[in-house]
Design a protein around this motif. Structure first.
Motif, PDB file in Angstrom:
ATOM      1  N   LEU A 190     -37.528 -53.595  40.149  1.00  9.96           N
ATOM      2  CA  LEU A 190     -38.627 -52.968  39.412  1.00  9.96           C
ATOM      3  C   LEU A 190     -39.674 -53.980  38.978  1.00  9.96           C
ATOM      4  N   ASN A 191     -39.255 -55.179  38.611  1.00  9.78           N
ATOM      5  CA  ASN A 191     -40.211 -56.220  38.207  1.00  9.78           C
ATOM      6  C   ASN A 191     -41.064 -56.694  39.375  1.00  9.78           C
ATOM      7  N   SER A 192     -40.624 -56.393  40.597  1.00 12.26           N
ATOM      8  CA  SER A 192     -41.399 -56.743  41.791  1.00 12.26           C
ATOM      9  C   SER A 192     -42.275 -55.589  42.263  1.00 12.26           C
ATOM     10  N   GLY A 193     -42.273 -54.494  41.504  1.00  8.19           N
ATOM     11  CA  GLY A 193     -43.073 -53.334  41.881  1.00  8.19           C
ATOM     12  C   GLY A 193     -42.451 -52.512  42.994  1.00  8.19           C
ATOM     13  N   ALA A 194     -41.156 -52.712  43.226  1.00 11.42           N
ATOM     14  CA  ALA A 194     -40.453 -51.983  44.277  1.00 11.42           C
ATOM     15  C   ALA A 194     -39.591 -50.881  43.658  1.00 11.42           C
ATOM     16  N   GLU A 195     -38.884 -50.125  44.518  1.00  8.13           N
ATOM     17  CA  GLU A 195     -38.035 -49.030  44.059  1.00  8.13           C
ATOM     18  C   GLU A 195     -36.693 -49.090  44.782  1.00  8.13           C
TER      19      GLU A 195
END
Length: 217
Positions: A190-195
């Motif tokens: 989530l901190n990488s903008g992923a899911e």
């Protein structure tokens, strides 16, 4: 994303609802599921392996039941057996799931292999999202551990991941991964903008335990 079971869809005070994925094997199951509150319809044949694909005719028949407005994923087997000329890469779905079983012994090459598959698929007219599937029971699957593997693929631009179990022996996610490990995995993603999603066996108590730990795929 969680595998669907009616008794699992329960809200806890102050906790947002997770999205729900259901795995289906044929048109008959799809007809029964089409009216349920499902976010993702996933097609796979467990008798063909953890990421076993349906045959083409069964898959087309099942997809036809759903219509064009549903989010659809399909299992495409394990990466170490993937071939770029398979019929499945031409299917008009939203997500291709590819398992990573057998690749932990190929530490130096498995990332380049999935990158090559992604490169080839990006040249196709239809290009669903390629979703790497990490196995919670990675030692049994001889697959890369989720934390290490996801870190490598985040660096390569992947933005959607799935955690599943390789051995269909009745064991579930929390038999192989602690909540602490899942929190670390979730934070990294989530901190990488992923899911990410969890396509694993979970009972009601497991879901409550995950939600209380704020593990919300």
């Amino acid at each position: 994303m969680l595998n669907y079971s009616e008794n699992l869809i329960q809200k806890l005070p102050g906790v947002r609802m997770v999205k729900v994925l259901i795995s289906l094997r044929n048109a008959a199951e799809t007809i029964n599921a089409a009216s349920l509150p499902i976010d993702y319809y996933d097609f796979k044949e467990p008798e063909n392996g953890s990421m076993g694909s349906l045959n083409k005719s069964d898959l087309l028949e099942a997809i036809k039941v759903l219509g064009p407005d549903k989010k659809i994923s399909m299992a495409c087997g394990e990466l170490d057996k993937a071939t770029s000329d398979s019929w499945q890469w031409d299917m008009d779905v939203d997500f291709f799931k590819v398992g990573l079983a057998g690749l932990e012994s190929h530490k130096e090459t498995w990332v380049s292999k999935i990158l090559e598959l992604r490169r080839i698929l990006q040249t196709r007219k239809i290009f669903p999202v390629l979703v790497p599937v990490f196995y919670a029971d990675h030692k049994l699957a001889n697959s890369p551990p989720a934390l290490d593997g996801v870190k490598k693929l985040l660096a390569e631009g992947f933005r959607l991941f799935l955690v599943d179990t390789w051995a269909k022996s009745g064991s579930g996610l929390l038999d192989y991964m602690s909540t602490e490990m899942l929190i670390d995995l979730q934070n990294m993603i989530l901190n990488s903008g992923a899911e990410y999603g969890l396509a694993v066996k979970l009972n009601k108590d497991d879901c409550i335990r995950l939600m209380k730990a704020n593990i919300l795929p």
